[in-house]
Design a protein around this motif. Structure first.
Motif, PDB file in Angstrom:
ATOM      1  N   PRO A 259       0.827  -1.215   0.000  1.00 47.92           N
ATOM      2  CA  PRO A 259       0.000   0.000   0.000  1.00 47.92           C
ATOM      3  C   PRO A 259       0.859   1.262   0.000  1.00 47.92           C
ATOM      4  CG  PRO A 259      -0.704  -1.545   1.704  1.00 47.92           C
ATOM      5  CD  PRO A 259       0.607  -2.039   1.196  1.00 47.92           C
ATOM      6  N   ARG A 260       0.324   2.301  -0.614  1.00 50.87           N
ATOM      7  CA  ARG A 260       1.038   3.577  -0.650  1.00 50.87           C
ATOM      8  C   ARG A 260       0.732   4.382   0.621  1.00 50.87           C
ATOM      9  NH1 ARG A 260      -1.039   3.376  -6.145  1.00 50.87           N
ATOM     10  NH2 ARG A 260       0.615   2.687  -7.560  1.00 50.87           N
ATOM     11  N   THR A 261       0.917   3.734   1.752  1.00 47.89           N
ATOM     12  CA  THR A 261       0.687   4.372   3.048  1.00 47.89           C
ATOM     13  C   THR A 261       1.384   3.536   4.107  1.00 47.89           C
ATOM     14  OG1 THR A 261      -0.995   5.169   4.594  1.00 47.89           O
ATOM     15  CG2 THR A 261      -1.435   3.088   3.511  1.00 47.89           C
ATOM     16  N   ALA A 262       1.663   4.099   5.258  1.00 54.71           N
ATOM     17  CA  ALA A 262       2.298   3.354   6.341  1.00 54.71           C
ATOM     18  C   ALA A 262       1.339   2.339   6.934  1.00 54.71           C
ATOM     19  CB  ALA A 262       2.776   4.324   7.417  1.00 54.71           C
ATOM     20  N   THR A 263       1.832   1.132   7.191  1.00 49.87           N
ATOM     21  CA  THR A 263       1.056   0.090   7.847  1.00 49.87           C
ATOM     22  C   THR A 263       1.822  -0.402   9.076  1.00 49.87           C
ATOM     23  OG1 THR A 263       2.011  -1.690   6.518  1.00 49.87           O
ATOM     24  CG2 THR A 263       0.000  -0.637   5.679  1.00 49.87           C
ATOM     25  N   TYR A 264       1.099  -1.036   9.994  1.00 48.58           N
ATOM     26  CA  TYR A 264       1.735  -1.561  11.203  1.00 48.58           C
ATOM     27  C   TYR A 264       0.864  -2.659  11.794  1.00 48.58           C
ATOM     28  CZ  TYR A 264      -1.660   1.554  13.445  1.00 48.58           C
ATOM     29  OH  TYR A 264      -2.817   2.183  13.827  1.00 48.58           O
ATOM     30  N   ILE A 265       1.467  -3.454  12.666  1.00 48.55           N
ATOM     31  CA  ILE A 265       0.759  -4.520  13.383  1.00 48.55           C
ATOM     32  C   ILE A 265       0.879  -4.244  14.876  1.00 48.55           C
ATOM     33  CG2 ILE A 265       0.706  -6.981  13.926  1.00 48.55           C
ATOM     34  CD1 ILE A 265       1.840  -7.489  11.126  1.00 48.55           C
ATOM     35  N   ARG A 266      -0.226  -4.345  15.589  1.00 48.77           N
ATOM     36  CA  ARG A 266      -0.202  -4.252  17.042  1.00 48.77           C
ATOM     37  C   ARG A 266      -1.023  -5.400  17.609  1.00 48.77           C
ATOM     38  NH1 ARG A 266      -4.460  -0.705  19.550  1.00 48.77           N
ATOM     39  NH2 ARG A 266      -2.876  -0.331  21.122  1.00 48.77           N
ATOM     40  N   TYR A 267      -0.779  -5.703  18.897  1.00 49.18           N
ATOM     41  CA  TYR A 267      -1.518  -6.807  19.518  1.00 49.18           C
ATOM     42  C   TYR A 267      -1.809  -6.502  20.973  1.00 49.18           C
ATOM     43  CZ  TYR A 267       2.945  -8.310  21.539  1.00 49.18           C
ATOM     44  OH  TYR A 267       4.135  -8.362  22.234  1.00 49.18           O
ATOM     45  N   GLN A 268      -2.729  -7.277  21.526  1.00 47.83           N
ATOM     46  CA  GLN A 268      -3.104  -7.160  22.933  1.00 47.83           C
ATOM     47  C   GLN A 268      -3.456  -8.552  23.444  1.00 47.83           C
ATOM     48  OE1 GLN A 268      -5.889  -4.006  23.784  1.00 47.83           O
ATOM     49  NE2 GLN A 268      -6.621  -4.998  25.657  1.00 47.83           N
ATOM     50  N   THR A 269      -3.169  -8.810  24.736  1.00 46.41           N
ATOM     51  CA  THR A 269      -3.381 -10.116  25.331  1.00 46.41           C
ATOM     52  C   THR A 269      -4.311 -10.005  26.533  1.00 46.41           C
ATOM     53  OG1 THR A 269      -1.126 -10.723  24.678  1.00 46.41           O
ATOM     54  CG2 THR A 269      -2.239 -12.168  26.249  1.00 46.41           C
ATOM     55  N   THR A 270      -5.224 -10.956  26.670  1.00 44.69           N
ATOM     56  CA  THR A 270      -6.130 -10.987  27.816  1.00 44.69           C
ATOM     57  C   THR A 270      -5.403 -11.526  29.047  1.00 44.69           C
ATOM     58  OG1 THR A 270      -6.865 -13.261  27.433  1.00 44.69           O
ATOM     59  CG2 THR A 270      -8.072 -11.500  26.294  1.00 44.69           C
ATOM     60  N   ALA A 271      -6.064 -11.439  30.189  1.00 46.96           N
ATOM     61  CA  ALA A 271      -5.629 -12.174  31.371  1.00 46.96           C
ATOM     62  C   ALA A 271      -5.880 -13.664  31.147  1.00 46.96           C
ATOM     63  CB  ALA A 271      -6.395 -11.689  32.600  1.00 46.96           C
ATOM     64  N   SER A 272      -5.304 -14.499  32.009  1.00 48.13           N
ATOM     65  CA  SER A 272      -5.450 -15.947  31.831  1.00 48.13           C
ATOM     66  C   SER A 272      -6.824 -16.455  32.255  1.00 48.13           C
ATOM     67  CB  SER A 272      -4.376 -16.685  32.625  1.00 48.13           C
ATOM     68  OG  SER A 272      -4.508 -16.411  34.017  1.00 48.13           O
TER      69      SER A 272
ATOM     70  N   ARG B 116      -4.579 -13.820  22.539  1.00 51.33           N
ATOM     71  CA  ARG B 116      -3.834 -12.684  21.999  1.00 51.33           C
ATOM     72  C   ARG B 116      -4.439 -12.314  20.641  1.00 51.33           C
ATOM     73  NH1 ARG B 116       0.839 -14.678  22.854  1.00 51.33           N
ATOM     74  NH2 ARG B 116       1.025 -13.632  24.874  1.00 51.33           N
ATOM     75  N   VAL B 117      -4.724 -11.050  20.440  1.00 54.07           N
ATOM     76  CA  VAL B 117      -5.363 -10.567  19.214  1.00 54.07           C
ATOM     77  C   VAL B 117      -4.420  -9.618  18.491  1.00 54.07           C
ATOM     78  CG1 VAL B 117      -7.305  -9.253  18.270  1.00 54.07           C
ATOM     79  CG2 VAL B 117      -7.671 -10.842  20.177  1.00 54.07           C
ATOM     80  N   PHE B 118      -4.338  -9.769  17.162  1.00 54.76           N
ATOM     81  CA  PHE B 118      -3.473  -8.948  16.312  1.00 54.76           C
ATOM     82  C   PHE B 118      -4.331  -8.139  15.338  1.00 54.76           C
ATOM     83  CE2 PHE B 118      -1.204 -12.704  17.587  1.00 54.76           C
ATOM     84  CZ  PHE B 118       0.107 -12.306  17.807  1.00 54.76           C
ATOM     85  N   VAL B 119      -3.934  -6.908  15.078  1.00 62.30           N
ATOM     86  CA  VAL B 119      -4.552  -6.108  14.022  1.00 62.30           C
ATOM     87  C   VAL B 119      -3.474  -5.609  13.063  1.00 62.30           C
ATOM     88  CG1 VAL B 119      -6.612  -5.390  15.270  1.00 62.30           C
ATOM     89  CG2 VAL B 119      -4.523  -4.061  15.544  1.00 62.30           C
ATOM     90  N   ILE B 120      -3.825  -5.601  11.782  1.00 57.77           N
ATOM     91  CA  ILE B 120      -2.962  -5.061  10.725  1.00 57.77           C
ATOM     92  C   ILE B 120      -3.622  -3.778  10.253  1.00 57.77           C
ATOM     93  CG2 ILE B 120      -1.848  -5.520   8.510  1.00 57.77           C
ATOM     94  CD1 ILE B 120      -2.554  -8.549   9.054  1.00 57.77           C
ATOM     95  N   CYS B 121      -2.951  -2.649  10.427  1.00 58.23           N
ATOM     96  CA  CYS B 121      -3.591  -1.344  10.248  1.00 58.23           C
ATOM     97  C   CYS B 121      -2.852  -0.495   9.225  1.00 58.23           C
ATOM     98  CB  CYS B 121      -3.627  -0.587  11.575  1.00 58.23           C
ATOM     99  SG  CYS B 121      -4.447  -1.489  12.913  1.00 58.23           S
ATOM    100  N   ALA B 122      -3.587   0.441   8.623  1.00 62.73           N
ATOM    101  CA  ALA B 122      -3.032   1.396   7.670  1.00 62.73           C
ATOM    102  C   ALA B 122      -3.396   2.803   8.108  1.00 62.73           C
ATOM    103  CB  ALA B 122      -3.569   1.131   6.260  1.00 62.73           C
ATOM    104  N   GLU B 123      -2.468   3.744   7.891  1.00 63.45           N
ATOM    105  CA  GLU B 123      -2.734   5.126   8.282  1.00 63.45           C
ATOM    106  C   GLU B 123      -3.773   5.788   7.387  1.00 63.45           C
ATOM    107  OE1 GLU B 123       0.911   7.272   8.607  1.00 63.45           O
ATOM    108  OE2 GLU B 123       1.546   6.188  10.411  1.00 63.45           O
ATOM    109  N   ASP B 124      -3.839   5.359   6.119  1.00 64.21           N
ATOM    110  CA  ASP B 124      -4.859   5.859   5.199  1.00 64.21           C
ATOM    111  C   ASP B 124      -5.681   4.688   4.683  1.00 64.21           C
ATOM    112  OD1 ASP B 124      -4.157   8.683   5.153  1.00 64.21           O
ATOM    113  OD2 ASP B 124      -2.367   8.061   4.058  1.00 64.21           O
ATOM    114  N   ALA B 125      -6.945   4.914   4.450  1.00 62.56           N
ATOM    115  CA  ALA B 125      -7.814   3.851   3.949  1.00 62.56           C
ATOM    116  C   ALA B 125      -7.543   3.598   2.479  1.00 62.56           C
ATOM    117  CB  ALA B 125      -9.273   4.231   4.147  1.00 62.56           C
ATOM    118  N   PRO B 126      -7.280   2.340   2.080  1.00 61.03           N
ATOM    119  CA  PRO B 126      -7.243   2.033   0.656  1.00 61.03           C
ATOM    120  C   PRO B 126      -8.548   2.463   0.002  1.00 61.03           C
ATOM    121  CG  PRO B 126      -6.414   0.187   1.929  1.00 61.03           C
ATOM    122  CD  PRO B 126      -6.989   1.171   2.913  1.00 61.03           C
TER     123      PRO B 126
END
Length: 275
Positions: free
Chosen positions: A111-124, A185-195
């Motif tokens: 994509p012609r925009t910055a992308t990144y991956i972030r994640y978050q984890t629940t308690a056990s 654990r949940v992951f998201v793949i995100c873009a700064e601008d919408a395709p």
């Protein structure tokens, strides 16, 4: 945002099976978009597979598929990194002597925009679990993934539900129950601008007590960036067999863990953008 509020908002937004990004000051195309996959060895052991995007592209969306598992194998994780997607299958407590494989899918592009991956984890604990994870404010969701840590085939993910800027994930203990603790654990793949033309569409199967799936094509002139699924009515008695992004569709399928008269359905989600 509060998880319960996010879940309610999600139901409202997806009730019609269609969510479209509003016009913004900028947009980004996705050159080099391609779907690639790799498959594991075929045997009756727990196993995984990893696929790498072609040079010059990186991960936008994910998918995984169990073949010949007969509803006895849990897709335990589907993990995106910048350039790879890995998936792992774990047999349920009942297990199977059949030889099965796991195939992992990646939607790749540049994509012609910055992308990144972030994640978050629940308690056990407590169980079961739900977790909503959003992109940074003002950014857009392209794809997602998840990981069950410590579940050992006793827990299934019954929802990986995307919107335009977040994903909602839910789990259910399998019908035999599970007394142990585990992490989601949940992951998201995100873009700064919408395709250009970014939207989420979905399709639900009939509701009955049979193994089933749902196919959701992108609207004409659009291609798939990410895939998701949900199993309404699962109640720990059904198990995801695959969710697959193709060029223009997203496909999801589920098996019953054991014979049940409970009626349930499968919903397939496709995150789409202009070709």
């Amino acid at each position: 945002m509060n998880t319960r509020f996010r879940a309610v908002s999600l139901v409202i937004a997806l009730a019609a099976g269609l969510v479209v990004a509003g016009a913004g000051p900028s947009s980004a195309d996705v050159p080099g978009r391609v779907v690639v996959s790799e498959v594991s060895d075929r045997n009756s052991d727990d196993k995984g597979a990893e696929v790498r995007c072609p040079d010059g592209t990186h991960v936008l969306g994910t998918g995984a598929e169990i073949t010949s598992g007969g509803g006895a194998v849990v897709i335990d994780e589907v993990i995106p990194t910048a350039y790879t997607v890995s998936a792992y299958g774990v047999e349920t407590l009942a297990g199977t002597t059949a030889e099965w494989t796991i195939r992992v899918w990646a939607v790749c592009g540049n994509p012609r925009t910055a992308t990144y991956i972030r994640y978050q984890t629940t308690a056990s604990h407590p169980n079961p679990k739900t977790l909503g994870l959003a992109c940074h404010e003002g950014d857009w969701l392209l794809g997602s993934g998840y990981q069950l840590e410590g579940a050992r085939g006793n827990v299934s993910v019954t929802g990986l539900i995307p919107t335009l800027d977040d994903v909602f994930v839910e789990t259910k203990e399998n019908h035999r129950g599970y007394g142990g603790n585990y992490y989601l654990r949940v992951f998201v793949i995100c873009a700064e601008d919408a395709p250009s033309g970014l939207q989420v569409v979905s399709e639900e199967s009939d509701e009955n007590s049979e193994d089933k799936g749902a196919v959701r094509p992108c609207p004409e002139g659009k291609q798939t960036l990410g895939a998701g699924f949900s199993i309404p009515g699962a109640a720990g008695e059904t198990i995801l067999t695959y969710f697959i992004p193709t060029r223009e569709t997203a496909i999801a399928y589920a098996h019953e863990l054991s014979t049940t008269s409970r009626e349930w359905s499968v919903r397939s989600y496709a995150t789409c953008a202009n070709e």
